[in-house]
Design an enzyme around this catalytic site. Structure first.
Site, PDB file in Angstrom:
ATOM      1  N   ASP A 104      25.297 -13.490 -15.666  1.00  0.00           N
ATOM      2  CA  ASP A 104      26.725 -13.290 -15.408  1.00  0.00           C
ATOM      3  C   ASP A 104      27.099 -11.813 -15.490  1.00  0.00           C
ATOM      4  O   ASP A 104      26.473 -11.052 -16.217  1.00  0.00           O
ATOM      5  CB  ASP A 104      27.517 -14.108 -16.444  1.00  0.00           C
ATOM      6  N   HIS A 107      25.694  -7.532  -7.231  1.00  0.00           N
ATOM      7  CA  HIS A 107      24.637  -8.523  -6.991  1.00  0.00           C
ATOM      8  C   HIS A 107      23.323  -7.827  -6.606  1.00  0.00           C
ATOM      9  O   HIS A 107      22.250  -8.228  -7.037  1.00  0.00           O
ATOM     10  CB  HIS A 107      25.051  -9.505  -5.883  1.00  0.00           C
ATOM     11  N   LEU A 147       3.526 -17.854 -14.659  1.00  0.00           N
ATOM     12  CA  LEU A 147       4.946 -18.165 -14.896  1.00  0.00           C
ATOM     13  C   LEU A 147       5.496 -19.102 -13.818  1.00  0.00           C
ATOM     14  O   LEU A 147       5.265 -18.892 -12.628  1.00  0.00           O
ATOM     15  CB  LEU A 147       5.754 -16.860 -14.889  1.00  0.00           C
TER      16      LEU A 147
HETATM   17  C1  FPP Z   1      27.254 -13.882 -11.645  1.00  0.00           C
HETATM   18  O1  FPP Z   1      28.000 -12.692 -11.648  1.00  0.00           O
HETATM   19  C2  FPP Z   1      26.167 -13.819 -10.714  1.00  0.00           C
HETATM   20  C3  FPP Z   1      26.023 -14.621  -9.597  1.00  0.00           C
HETATM   21  C4  FPP Z   1      27.014 -15.637  -9.222  1.00  0.00           C
HETATM   22  C5  FPP Z   1      24.899 -14.471  -8.686  1.00  0.00           C
HETATM   23  C6  FPP Z   1      23.597 -14.106  -9.321  1.00  0.00           C
HETATM   24  C7  FPP Z   1      22.743 -13.582  -8.256  1.00  0.00           C
HETATM   25  C8  FPP Z   1      21.894 -12.539  -8.358  1.00  0.00           C
HETATM   26  C9  FPP Z   1      21.608 -11.831  -9.629  1.00  0.00           C
HETATM   27  C10 FPP Z   1      21.187 -12.032  -7.157  1.00  0.00           C
HETATM   28  C11 FPP Z   1      20.378 -13.016  -6.365  1.00  0.00           C
HETATM   29  C12 FPP Z   1      19.365 -13.713  -7.156  1.00  0.00           C
HETATM   30  C13 FPP Z   1      18.062 -13.857  -6.823  1.00  0.00           C
HETATM   31  C14 FPP Z   1      17.240 -14.782  -7.636  1.00  0.00           C
HETATM   32  C15 FPP Z   1      17.420 -13.126  -5.725  1.00  0.00           C
HETATM   33  P1  FPP Z   1      29.514 -12.769 -11.224  1.00  0.00           P
HETATM   34  O2  FPP Z   1      29.614 -12.397  -9.795  1.00  0.00           O
HETATM   35  O3  FPP Z   1      30.084 -14.100 -11.573  1.00  0.00           O
HETATM   36  O4  FPP Z   1      30.127 -11.651 -12.140  1.00  0.00           O
HETATM   37  P2  FPP Z   1      31.607 -11.593 -12.712  1.00  0.00           P
HETATM   38  O5  FPP Z   1      31.745 -12.757 -13.649  1.00  0.00           O
HETATM   39  O6  FPP Z   1      31.623 -10.285 -13.404  1.00  0.00           O
HETATM   40  O7  FPP Z   1      32.527 -11.672 -11.547  1.00  0.00           O
END
Ligand code: FPP
Length: 250
Positions: free
Chosen positions: A21, A38, A132
């Site tokens: 997150d 991201h 893994l």
């Molecule tokens: C949460 O941060 C994150 C996500 C919803 C997406 C996670 C994706 C990645 C790390 C990249 C793609 C993954 C792979 C495996 C290639 P948020 O956007 O909810 O952050 P916020 O709460 O600060 O808005």
């Protein structure tokens, strides 16, 4: 302090599950677009996958996209799907070389076809790897998973393949997406939120929960080691008393 050196390799959680997150907030704090966060988050994904493999964790589940994330602005959803495809394409050979096996949990059919194709190829390519197990939760909803399991069992009972009285936790677990994996022993959530957010609700029953204020793009090797060390300092009682646990450990 040498955190890695302090980790007891014989007491590692077999399965670590992470809610990644804070990408959006990380980007906002830098005056950037959420998608930038991201992209930076992918660098953390790479580092945490490598660190997990190196330290000897057998299963790592990453919450990469929840079923609820479809409700985000279309541009962000599209960017995340594109990032997913590009990352898999770019990283799969390295993952394969490192003996990592890829698994997907979630509503696979709801993903764009190009994602499905890329993921299927990556899964096939790594199917014989024994290091893994990297599990990506994509379009994942734990409630949906549980409801679907109940539905599959109901169909089997209705057809006579299974008797209602035979249904126990073992049979139930065999109908979850995670049928082949042990339950997570450690669940990490970054970015200062203290929620489970529809993630592995059944499987996390006895997991140790670890929350950190660090945003996901800043969560790197040392942060993982810190979480593992914290996990190892906890006493896991599974409903027993502290005295009972200490007697069995002697
Ligand atoms: C949460 O941060 C994150 C996500 C919803 C997406 C996670 C994706 C990645 C790390 C990249 C793609 C993954 C792979 C495996 C290639 P948020 O956007 O909810 O952050 P916020 O709460 O600060 O808005």
């Amino acid at each position: 302090m040498d955190v890695l050196g302090s980790i007891d390799r014989s007491k590692l959680p077999a399965h670590v599950a992470i809610i990644m997150d804070g990408n959006g907030r990380w980007a906002k704090e830098r005056g950037q677009d959420r998608v930038y966060g991201h992209h930076e988050g992918v660098i953390s994904v790479r580092e945490i996958v490598n660190a997990s493999a190196e330290v000897g964790i057998k299963y790592l589940t990453l919450y990469a996209f929840s079923a609820e994330n479809w409700n985000r602005p279309k541009a962000e959803v599209d960017a995340l799907m594109e990032l997913l495809v590009n990352t898999i394409r770019k990283e799969i050979e390295e993952l394969d070389k490192n003996n990592v096996r890829l698994h997907i949990i979630g509503d696979f059919a709801s993903l764009p076809l190009v994602c499905q194709k890329e993921l299927n190829e990556a899964k096939e390519m790594t199917a014989d790897n024994t290091g893994l197990n990297l599990v990506l939760a994509l379009s994942y909803s734990s409630r949906q998973e549980i409801v679907e399991a109940a539905k599959k069992i109901a169909v089997k009972v209705a057809s006579g393949e299974l008797k209602a009285e035979e249904v126990d936790s073992k049979i139930f677990e065999a109908h979850l997406y995670t049928a082949d994996f042990p339950d997570p022993e450690l669940m990490i959530r970054t970015s200062g939120e203290y929620r489970i957010s529809n993630y592995l609700l059944y499987q996390l029953a006895y997991a140790e929960l670890y929350f950190t204020n660090v945003h996901w793009p800043d969560f790197r090797k040392d942060n993982l080691y810190e979480a593992l060390l914290n996990y190892q300092q906890r006493e896991r009682r599974f409903g027993k008393t502290s005295e009972q646990i200490q007697t069995t450990n002697q």
